[in-house]
Structure formats: C-alpha cells, structure tokens
Enzyme design. Structure first.
Site, PDB file in Angstrom:
ATOM      1  N   TYR A   1      56.629  83.925  15.482  1.00  0.00           N
ATOM      2  CA  TYR A   1      55.607  84.814  14.943  1.00  0.00           C
ATOM      3  C   TYR A   1      56.232  86.138  14.509  1.00  0.00           C
ATOM      4  O   TYR A   1      55.999  86.606  13.385  1.00  0.00           O
ATOM      5  CB  TYR A   1      54.523  85.062  15.987  1.00  0.00           C
ATOM      6  CG  TYR A   1      53.331  85.827  15.459  1.00  0.00           C
ATOM      7  CD1 TYR A   1      52.305  85.166  14.798  1.00  0.00           C
ATOM      8  CD2 TYR A   1      53.223  87.203  15.620  1.00  0.00           C
ATOM      9  CE1 TYR A   1      51.204  85.859  14.301  1.00  0.00           C
ATOM     10  CE2 TYR A   1      52.133  87.905  15.135  1.00  0.00           C
ATOM     11  CZ  TYR A   1      51.129  87.230  14.477  1.00  0.00           C
ATOM     12  OH  TYR A   1      50.052  87.922  13.992  1.00  0.00           O
TER      13      TYR A   1
ATOM     14  N   SER B   1      52.344  92.238  10.444  1.00  0.00           N
ATOM     15  CA  SER B   1      51.950  92.612  11.804  1.00  0.00           C
ATOM     16  C   SER B   1      52.921  93.676  12.317  1.00  0.00           C
ATOM     17  O   SER B   1      54.082  93.723  11.894  1.00  0.00           O
ATOM     18  CB  SER B   1      52.000  91.394  12.734  1.00  0.00           C
ATOM     19  OG  SER B   1      51.832  91.777  14.095  1.00  0.00           O
TER      20      SER B   1
END
Length: 241
Positions: free
Chosen positions: A148, A135
């Site tokens: 995350y 990401s």
C-alpha cells in the site's frame, strides 16, 4: 453523442472518497461516470448525482479501456479522470505473497497508468485534468503495509511524470489524504479528533473539495503537484511521553 457538459470519470465511486467526489463534482456541473467493481453501489451513487454507473475492475486493462470508451461514447468526451479506487492489505512481511503485492499495486498504482493511457486522447482534446488519490502513507507508514505504501508513493511520482508527459494539454495532480472517516457509523473518540492539529478527523467531503479545486480554473498553474489533506498530521512531531 455530442458533448453538452463536462464529464468526469471517477473510479472507486461506490462509497467513501469516490462517492464524495462524485457528489461534489456533480454539484459543480459535471456528468459523473461512477466506476466500481460493485456496480450496485456505483449505481446508488450515480442515481444520487444523475450520472451513470459502470462495473470496472481497475486492475484489468480491458476493463479500464472499456470504461473510458463507454464514457466517451455515451457523453461525447471526457474532461476529468479521478483515479481513486484502492485496496489495503496488512500482513507480516514473511506472509505477504508476490500475488498479494501485485494485486495491491495493480489496483492502486497501475490503474492510474491505465486510465491515463486510455484516456489521453480524450483529455488532450478537452484540455482536461487528472487527479490521482495517493495517501500520506507515501511519506510515513505503519508496520506491515508495504504494498500500500509503495503504491501510494508510486502515485506521487507518477503524477509528476504524467504532468510533464501530458502538459500543456492536460494537468495532472494528486491528493494525499490522511485519516478520512469513510464509515458514518464509526464511533470516533475525542482523542481521535484532538490529535489532529485541525481539531478533527477528515471526511470524504474534505477530499472532494480538493479534487474540485484541482480540476478548476483556479488551480490552472498547478500541475505535477501533491496536495496533502490530512488535518496537519504529517507536520506534527510526536514523542513518547
């Protein structure tokens, strides 16, 4: 079973990016093993691509080992693994428990390690490839996304470690998506699209196309690489007016 087609294992294939990857790889001639905690959703996607569905909690080594073994036994080997399954938790730092932290890292980061560990022999035999879905949060963050962001940064580092470890037999690359709209019912504003230098928010097909490229012969000199697919957002300087 003797192997007659390229075989791809895709985790988190029940919806969103994973489902898009399964559809794209199927169009490229792969037999797709669609893995997801929700086997029902995985089965829906597998039905669309003439593949098979496997229930798998990627944070469990036993589940990952079973997934790899089942795919290799059923189809005669594995050519590609796409580690896509991931979860997000957004909570204030003081309210984030160690259990919360470990759950996110286990699903997002440790799973990729487990897939490489149990898939290594099959991938080496096939001279295959892995693609890890990281990401742009590996490079930039919003508040309260510690686990995350850390897990996605870890995937970028794990990518080059695996590439060096498994090469030259296996190429390993990662993709860092930006804003990808995985909800077809979502209503996006003109501003949402316009803030991207590319002029729009991304869709799963954008990431699926990148996965297909990284698994193709055309990318044969790429390994250990991070491909950022974000419509240019990480290159855009944003100042408060």
């Amino acid at each position: 079973m003797s192997k007659s087609a390229r075989v791809a294992v895709i985790t988190g294939a029940g919806n969103g990016i994973g489902a898009g990857v399964a559809r794209e790889l199927a169009a490229q001639g792969y037999v797709c093993v669609c893995a997801d905690k929700d086997k029902g959703r995985a089965a829906e996607v597998a039905g669309q691509v003439a593949g098979c569905a496997v229930a798998c909690d990627v944070s469990s080594e036993a589940d990952v080992s079973r997934l790899v073994s089942e795919a290799a036994t059923r189809f005669g080997g594995i050519d590609a693994i796409v580690s896509n399954a991931g979860i997000m938790q957004r909570t204030p730092l003081a309210e984030t428990s160690l259990e919360d932290w470990n759950r996110v890292l286990a699903t997002n980061l440790t799973a990729a390690f487990l897939l490489a560990k149990h898939g290594e022999a099959h991938l080496r035999s096939a001279k295959g490839g892995m693609v890890l879905i990281a990401s742009t949060r590996a490079h930039m963050s919003e508040p309260d996304t510690f686990a995350y962001s850390a897990s996605k940064g870890g995937l970028v580092a794990l990518t080059h470690s695996l590439a060096v470890t498994l090469g030259p037999d296996v190429r390993v690359n990662c993709i860092s998506p930006g804003w990808i709209n995985v909800d077809e019912s979502a209503v996006l504003s003109a501003e949402d699209h316009a803030q991207h230098p590319a002029g729009r928010v991304g869709v799963p097909a954008d990431i699926a196309a990148a996965v297909a490229f990284l698994l193709s012969r055309e990318s044969g000199f790429m390994t250990g690489s991070e491909l950022i697919v974000d419509g240019g957002m990480t290159r855009k300087m944003i100042y408060r007016e």
